[in-house]
Write a protein that holds these residues in place. Structure first.
Motif, mmCIF file in Angstrom:
data_model
loop_
_atom_site.group_PDB
_atom_site.id
_atom_site.type_symbol
_atom_site.label_atom_id
_atom_site.label_comp_id
_atom_site.label_asym_id
_atom_site.label_seq_id
_atom_site.Cartn_x
_atom_site.Cartn_y
_atom_site.Cartn_z
ATOM 1 N N ASP A 115 0.830 -1.207 0.000
ATOM 2 C CA ASP A 115 0.000 0.000 0.000
ATOM 3 C C ASP A 115 0.862 1.254 0.000
ATOM 4 O OD1 ASP A 115 0.925 -0.696 2.505
ATOM 5 O OD2 ASP A 115 -0.808 0.122 3.569
ATOM 6 N N LYS A 116 1.935 1.258 0.769
ATOM 7 C CA LYS A 116 2.820 2.429 0.823
ATOM 8 C C LYS A 116 3.476 2.671 -0.532
ATOM 9 C CE LYS A 116 3.985 1.567 5.704
ATOM 10 N NZ LYS A 116 3.335 0.234 5.783
ATOM 11 N N ILE A 117 3.872 1.588 -1.208
ATOM 12 C CA ILE A 117 4.519 1.718 -2.516
ATOM 13 C C ILE A 117 3.586 2.400 -3.507
ATOM 14 C CG2 ILE A 117 5.442 0.441 -4.493
ATOM 15 C CD1 ILE A 117 6.357 -1.714 -2.473
ATOM 16 N N VAL A 118 2.359 1.895 -3.598
ATOM 17 C CA VAL A 118 1.410 2.401 -4.594
ATOM 18 C C VAL A 118 1.006 3.837 -4.276
ATOM 19 C CG1 VAL A 118 -0.914 2.114 -5.530
ATOM 20 C CG2 VAL A 118 0.564 0.127 -5.210
ATOM 21 N N LEU A 119 0.733 4.125 -3.016
ATOM 22 C CA LEU A 119 0.299 5.471 -2.647
ATOM 23 C C LEU A 119 1.415 6.489 -2.859
ATOM 24 C CD1 LEU A 119 -1.666 4.471 0.563
ATOM 25 C CD2 LEU A 119 -2.658 5.375 -1.554
ATOM 26 N N LYS A 120 2.643 6.111 -2.548
ATOM 27 C CA LYS A 120 3.762 7.025 -2.770
ATOM 28 C C LYS A 120 3.989 7.230 -4.261
ATOM 29 C CE LYS A 120 8.584 7.864 -1.501
ATOM 30 N NZ LYS A 120 9.760 7.374 -0.739
ATOM 31 N N MET A 121 3.807 6.185 -5.052
ATOM 32 C CA MET A 121 3.962 6.278 -6.498
ATOM 33 C C MET A 121 3.012 7.318 -7.091
ATOM 34 S SD MET A 121 3.621 3.068 -9.151
ATOM 35 C CE MET A 121 4.572 2.059 -8.018
ATOM 36 N N HIS A 122 1.827 7.447 -6.477
ATOM 37 C CA HIS A 122 0.824 8.387 -6.969
ATOM 38 C C HIS A 122 0.866 9.740 -6.243
ATOM 39 C CE1 HIS A 122 -0.881 4.602 -8.531
ATOM 40 N NE2 HIS A 122 -1.518 5.359 -9.401
ATOM 41 N N ASN A 123 1.808 9.910 -5.314
ATOM 42 C CA ASN A 123 1.858 11.137 -4.505
ATOM 43 C C ASN A 123 0.512 11.401 -3.838
ATOM 44 O OD1 ASN A 123 4.590 11.863 -5.081
ATOM 45 N ND2 ASN A 123 3.931 12.605 -7.090
ATOM 46 N N ALA A 124 -0.098 10.343 -3.352
ATOM 47 C CA ALA A 124 -1.411 10.459 -2.708
ATOM 48 C C ALA A 124 -1.258 11.091 -1.331
ATOM 49 C CB ALA A 124 -2.054 9.086 -2.580
ATOM 50 N N ILE A 144 -5.670 12.114 -4.762
ATOM 51 C CA ILE A 144 -4.539 12.257 -5.673
ATOM 52 C C ILE A 144 -4.801 13.466 -6.550
ATOM 53 C CG2 ILE A 144 -3.222 11.166 -7.530
ATOM 54 C CD1 ILE A 144 -4.281 8.454 -6.435
ATOM 55 N N ASP A 145 -3.907 14.427 -6.529
ATOM 56 C CA ASP A 145 -4.058 15.639 -7.337
ATOM 57 C C ASP A 145 -3.694 15.328 -8.785
ATOM 58 O OD1 ASP A 145 -4.839 17.338 -5.189
ATOM 59 O OD2 ASP A 145 -2.758 17.400 -4.526
ATOM 60 N N GLN A 146 -4.690 14.867 -9.515
ATOM 61 C CA GLN A 146 -4.479 14.442 -10.893
ATOM 62 C C GLN A 146 -5.772 14.643 -11.671
ATOM 63 O OE1 GLN A 146 -3.959 10.107 -12.657
ATOM 64 N NE2 GLN A 146 -2.115 10.703 -11.538
ATOM 65 N N ASP A 147 -5.652 15.144 -12.899
ATOM 66 C CA ASP A 147 -6.836 15.411 -13.707
ATOM 67 C C ASP A 147 -7.499 14.146 -14.226
ATOM 68 O OD1 ASP A 147 -6.608 18.156 -13.393
ATOM 69 O OD2 ASP A 147 -5.337 18.390 -15.163
ATOM 70 N N ALA A 148 -6.727 13.109 -14.483
ATOM 71 C CA ALA A 148 -7.296 11.874 -15.002
ATOM 72 C C ALA A 148 -8.255 11.279 -13.973
ATOM 73 C CB ALA A 148 -6.188 10.880 -15.316
ATOM 74 N N GLY A 194 -3.711 -2.373 -0.180
ATOM 75 C CA GLY A 194 -3.572 -2.893 1.171
ATOM 76 C C GLY A 194 -3.638 -4.408 1.191
ATOM 77 N N ARG A 195 -2.950 -5.034 2.174
ATOM 78 C CA ARG A 195 -2.851 -6.486 2.170
ATOM 79 C C ARG A 195 -4.090 -7.200 2.683
ATOM 80 N NH1 ARG A 195 0.620 -4.765 6.316
ATOM 81 N NH2 ARG A 195 0.149 -5.598 8.398
ATOM 82 N N ASP A 196 -4.966 -6.507 3.428
ATOM 83 C CA ASP A 196 -6.195 -7.111 3.928
ATOM 84 C C ASP A 196 -7.128 -5.990 4.363
ATOM 85 O OD1 ASP A 196 -5.535 -6.315 6.647
ATOM 86 O OD2 ASP A 196 -4.219 -8.048 6.777
ATOM 87 N N PRO A 197 -8.399 -6.316 4.689
ATOM 88 C CA PRO A 197 -9.345 -5.256 5.062
ATOM 89 C C PRO A 197 -8.916 -4.421 6.263
ATOM 90 C CG PRO A 197 -10.536 -7.253 4.501
ATOM 91 C CD PRO A 197 -9.081 -7.623 4.513
ATOM 92 N N ASP A 198 -8.117 -4.990 7.150
ATOM 93 C CA ASP A 198 -7.671 -4.233 8.325
ATOM 94 C C ASP A 198 -6.552 -3.247 7.984
ATOM 95 O OD1 ASP A 198 -9.419 -5.379 10.221
ATOM 96 O OD2 ASP A 198 -8.155 -7.163 10.320
ATOM 97 N N HIS A 199 -5.947 -3.385 6.811
ATOM 98 C CA HIS A 199 -4.851 -2.492 6.409
ATOM 99 C C HIS A 199 -5.120 -1.911 5.022
ATOM 100 C CE1 HIS A 199 -3.106 -5.352 9.343
ATOM 101 N NE2 HIS A 199 -2.414 -4.312 9.753
ATOM 102 N N ALA A 200 -6.376 -1.628 4.740
ATOM 103 C CA ALA A 200 -6.764 -1.173 3.408
ATOM 104 C C ALA A 200 -6.722 0.341 3.300
ATOM 105 C CB ALA A 200 -8.162 -1.684 3.066
ATOM 106 N N ALA A 201 -6.591 0.799 2.062
ATOM 107 C CA ALA A 201 -6.665 2.227 1.749
ATOM 108 C C ALA A 201 -7.396 2.368 0.422
ATOM 109 C CB ALA A 201 -5.270 2.842 1.658
ATOM 110 N N VAL A 202 -8.180 3.421 0.300
ATOM 111 C CA VAL A 202 -8.851 3.730 -0.961
ATOM 112 C C VAL A 202 -8.427 5.133 -1.375
ATOM 113 C CG1 VAL A 202 -10.815 2.206 -0.589
ATOM 114 C CG2 VAL A 202 -10.915 4.557 0.246
ATOM 115 N N ALA A 203 -8.324 5.327 -2.677
ATOM 116 C CA ALA A 203 -7.860 6.615 -3.206
ATOM 117 C C ALA A 203 -8.683 6.990 -4.427
ATOM 118 C CB ALA A 203 -6.375 6.538 -3.576
ATOM 119 N N ALA A 204 -8.893 8.276 -4.595
ATOM 120 C CA ALA A 204 -9.578 8.815 -5.766
ATOM 121 C C ALA A 204 -8.822 10.039 -6.233
ATOM 122 C CB ALA A 204 -11.029 9.172 -5.436
ATOM 123 N N THR A 205 -8.856 10.278 -7.530
ATOM 124 C CA THR A 205 -8.219 11.466 -8.072
ATOM 125 C C THR A 205 -9.166 12.662 -7.975
ATOM 126 O OG1 THR A 205 -8.999 11.111 -10.340
ATOM 127 C CG2 THR A 205 -6.926 10.046 -9.705
#
Length: 316
Positions: A49-58, A90-94, A101-112
Motif C-alpha cells: 500500500d505504501k509503494i502504490v500510494l507514494k507512487m501516486h503522490n497520494a 490524488i491531485d491528478q486530472d485523469a 492494502g494487504r487485507d481489510p484491516d490495512h486497506a486504503a482507498v484513493a480517488a483522483t
C-alpha cells in the motif's frame, strides 16, 4: 480461492523472473533473481500500500481536510461491514480510483481530484463502493503485488536489453536475450489480464450491493472511461503495470486490457439493477449554503462558477 490464486500467481511471476535472470546471467543470474523475487514478495506483502500510494503522490485526508468525501467512504464501509480504510486524494486530472492494502484491516482507498470533479455524489459513491468491493473480496493484495512484480520484470527486461543486447557473445545468445526481454513483460501482462477481468466483475457486483445503486456505478463508468483514455496519466506512463489498479483501464485496447470492456460491465450492472429492483442508494449529506459541493472541505468563495462537481475538494 483468492489465497490459492495469489500463491499460484506469485509462483508464476517468480518463475518468470528467474527465467529472465537465467537468460541474462546464467545459473548465477537465476539464483540472484530468485533471491530478489523472494525479498520483493516479502517486502511487497508488508509495504504494497505504501509503494502504490507514494507512487501516486497520494495525500491522506480525514474528517477535517475532506469531511464529506471521508464520511461518504465511512458510510459505505459501514454498509459493507468493513473496517474504516484510510482515505487518500490524488491531485491528478485523469479521473480514476483504486484500493490497496494487504487485507481489510490495512486497506486504503484513493480517488483522483479529476474523478471528484467529474461525477455526482451518487456516482462517486458507486465508484468508492466498487473499490470497497475489492477490499471485501480481498483483491487488493494481489492487485498491488502483481503491479509491483510485473513492473520489476519490465525493468529487468529493459536492463537486459540495454546491457546484454549489444554484447558480442554469438548470434544465438543475442537472439535469446532479445527474445527473453520481449517475451517476459508480455507474459507478465498475460498473467495480469487472466486474473483481473473476472475480479472487476466481482467488484462491480459487490459495489452495487454496497451502494445499493448499480445504475450510479454504471453511469460513473460511462463518464470516466473516455476521459481516462484521453487525459494523460503520468504514473501509468512511467509504470504501465499500475493500470490494472484502476477502476477503468488507461490507454490500452480491449484485447490487451486488464479490465473487461466498459460496455460489458455497464450491461452487467444494468442486469444487476433489474434484479435488485428498487434503488436503495446512499442518503445525501445535508448541504449548507453557500457550499456548492457535497464533498468540498471548504465552502467556496463567490468567484468559482467553474466548479463542475458535487465532489471536487479543490473547486476545479
Amino acid at each position: 480461492m483468492n489465497g490459492i490464486k495469489t500463491t499460484m500467481l506469485l509462483a508464476a511471476l517468480t518463475a518468470l523472473f528467474m527465467a529472465l535472470g537465467y537468460t541474462l546471467g546464467g545459473s548465477g543470474g537465476a539464483v540472484i533473481a530468485l533471491l530478489v523475487a523472494a525479498g520483493m514478495n516479502l517486502f511487497t506483502f508488508w509495504n504494497a500500500d505504501k509503494i502504490v500510494l507514494k507512487m501516486h503522490n497520494a495525500r491522506e485526508v480525514d474528517e477535517r481536510s475532506a469531511p464529506d468525501f471521508y464520511r461518504l467512504v465511512q458510510q459505505l464501509a459501514q454498509r459493507a461491514n468493513l473496517p474504516m480504510p484510510r482515505v487518500y486524494l490524488i491531485d491528478q486530472d485523469a479521473p480514476n480510483a483504486f484500493a490497496t492494502g494487504r487485507d481489510p484491516d490495512h486497506a486504503a482507498v484513493a480517488a483522483t481530484t479529476g474523478l471528484l470533479a467529474m461525477l455526482s455524489r451518487d456516482e462517486v459513491a458507486g465508484v468508492m463502493a466498487h473499490e470497497l468491493g475489492h477490499v471485501k473480496n480481498r483483491d487488493t493484495l494481489i492487485m498491488t503485488m502483481v503491479a509491483t512484480i510485473a513492473g520489476a520484470i519490465s525493468m529487468l527486461a529493459q536492463f537486459g536489453l540495454f546491457f546484454r543486447g549489444g554484447r558480442d557473445e554469438g548470434h544465438g545468445n543475442i537472439l535469446a536475450t532479445l527474445l527473453a526481454v520481449i517475451v517476459a513483460p508480455f507474459a507478465a501482462m498475460i498473467v495480469q489480464m487472466a486474473i483481473s477481468r473476472t475480479r472487476e466483475y466481482g467488484a462491480d457486483r459487490a459495489g452495487a450491493e454496497i451502494s445499493g445503486n448499480p445504475r450510479a456505478l454504471a453511469s460513473a463508468l460511462a463518464k470516466i472511461s473516455g476521459a481516462a483514455q484521453a487525459i494523460p496519466n503520468p504514473v501509468v506512463a512511467s509504470n504501465p503495470a499500475t493500470a490494472q489498479l484502476y477502476i477503468v483501464p488507461t490507454h490500452v485496447s480491449e484485447l490487451f486490457s486488464t479490465h473487461p470492456a466498459t460496455e460489458k460491465r455497464i450491461a452487467a450492472l444494468q442486469d444487476i439493477a433489474s434484479d435488485m429492483g428498487s434503488v436503495e442508494g446512499i442518503a445525501p449529506t445535508p448541504i449548507v449554503q453557500p457550499r456548492a459541493s457535497a464533498l468540498s472541505p471548504v465552502a467556496p468563495t463567490p468567484e468559482p462558477p467553474r466548479r463542475r462537481s458535487a465532489l471536487d475538494p479543490h473547486g476545479r
